[in-house]
Motif scaffolding. Sequence first.
Motif: not given
Ligand code: GLA
Length: 727
Positions: A350-351, A430, A464, A536
């Motif tokens: 992920d991020d 954000r 994603k 989330d």
């Molecule tokens: C969003 C997505 C999460 C995650 C974060 C990463 O909030 O919904 O699942 O990927 O970003 O920053």
Amino acid sequence: MNVKYFMFLFCPLAVQGQTTDIVQTADIIEVKTDNTSMIFTAKTDAPVFFQYWGNRIDSTADFSLGRAVEQQLFPAYGGRYFLNPALRLTHEDGVLTTELVYIDMESNSLDENRTETIVHLKDKLYPVFVDVHFVAHKAEDVIVQYVTVVHHEKDSVRIANIASSYFPLHAEAYYLTHFYGSWAAEMQWKEERLTPGTKVVESKKGVRTAQSENPSFLLSLNRPAEEDFGDVYAGALAWSGNYKLSFEFDEPGVLHTLGGLNDFASEYYLDSSRVFRTPDMVLTYSAHGKGQVSRNFHDWSRKYALAHGDKLNPVLLNNWEGTYMNFDEKTLTDMIDNAADFGIELFVLDDGWFGNRFPRDDDDAGLGDWQVNKKKLPRGIGYLADYAVSKGLRFGLWIELEMVNPKSELAQKHPEWVVKSGERDVLTMRNQWLLDMTNPDVQDFVVQTFDEIVAMSPNISYIKWDANRHVENVGSEYLPAGRQTHFWYEYVQGLYAAYERIREKHPDMEIQLCSSGGGRVDFGALKYHDEFWASDNTSAVDRIFIQYGTNTIYPVQATASHVSSSPNHQTGINVPLKFRFDVAMSARLGMELQPKDITGSDYRFAKKAIREYKLIRPIVQLGDLYRLISPYGENGWASLMYVSKDQEQAVFFAYSLKYHNPTYFETKLKGLHPGKRYKITELNGRSNHSSFYGNDKTFSGEYLMNVGIRLRLYRPYSSAVLLISEE
Ligand code: GLA
């Protein structure tokens, strides 16, 4: 051609106050699916009337009489029309009204399952032409409607509003179901009885337009929508931008439903000879309740609005809640090792993997700089992707190409790409800004960056795609001063154009749709994706409600649902691991935690649950959904089941949401074959005692659907999963 010509006598008809009593020749226009018909009547140079939408009618001659009160097929603002119009134009000379009349129609077979009917309309006085398109999908009982407009006035014509669809209904009472929410609480189900006046469901946010209200609805006539009986009409707008659904209950008690682009601050100046096309409205109807409506949407989207709707989606581990941005190569390879041991099929990073001058260690920097962070991942993404593959997993990566942190090289290099309102402050959300997808250079950047990212390794097979803010202080440096109101429409067109190019180059890539969770869940975006991150909020208790709403419209196979750690990171709630698995297994199962933290008997349980999910996956992801007990009911239970298309197998889920004493769980099953015998086996058991008294016994479908089953589920957050297989 689906057209039949009839001579008919208009007995004095009230046509929005008009009456006519002359003999006319009329076309009867039919849009038909296997079980439904929409019927319109038309005569040249007069308005087209919307006569009927409901159960299929094969003998349409009776429509030739017309009906005492008639509504237009696509009511424009003009003539005697005083309700919310489907179309409002300002002509080049400043005239505010439009009166649409019939030219002719055409009907084209697109393939075995789809027929397109186009009703051609024109303004009585001005060279403005409106085509109303209906694509009937026979097997799924879905009609997709959209509208195109073109004109040959010299100057531009201003489109003040234009709907994708309009339909009138007349009943004693109307019950609207819509899906409201917010971040971490998307798709909350709400049913309300409509009262005179107009109820509007809309978004003016841009980007995350499904977050606080989804662009979809159900309308039940005369009573709240039941699962298995009653007239239920439904629509879902395939559009990832501002939208508006309006339900106007008028003086005579007719309900007028309009759906399409939101007209708020978005006048569109249409140049001569240019075609304007609205988004698609996906419509379905069933005389057998909302259960069938959901199954129609699911079947339709698996075929027409999901990237690879015929295949099973993988069980994955996403590292987000396990590590957030705090990881290095070893953290990730350890996670991959653990994931492999659990039988997980895909690892998603992920991020936090990119940015060097502005490292992405927190959400305030690096977004836009899509180069791998050398400190965290010195051997690059290629190494990780190869590592995953060497362990038998596929590899996926998170991206958010529409956004940029002010603290990034990209923001410094291309300030003109950022959405901004003249000289006003560019507001962060954000810690990030939005890129202007109306600008073809930004579209190119998005497409090229996607290419570069996936080129980091041939072993990247999943992306994603996230989008974590909406629009504030709207404006574009690219659009001319007089066309700033085009932003809302053109942003989505730009996004879709980028997706088209990406999909053409990467047809096999699996792409997950995410926008802070379920902020962009709509059929417009979904068609470029394989699945979506529904929320989330990973708390299993909240997910029961979110998934109940989500899967009323959108397919289960595409609904990513992850087991996360306890206490839950969003809600702080503690629920048993079994309950978390039992909820996630009712959709597309994944995990989102640090797998090494699952130890002892939990470890053995989780491993077995993943194995058993693979067994039931084809039934859950490709079967028919039957909702048995709504979590919104008063009794603190929730239950649903999936049945394979051949009715040979089913899987049943039940959840207890409170302490039950002395009441007990009982429900009748649905969707089985009454004449078949089924063996019932409890899955995911954690003790030697089954919660089902008939575990491993066989029952007839007839018995299960009429007598039903009882379960021992008393405690809050206890749950059961039963596999039901033909003997
Ligand atoms: C969003 C997505 C999460 C995650 C974060 C990463 O909030 O919904 O699942 O990927 O970003 O920053």
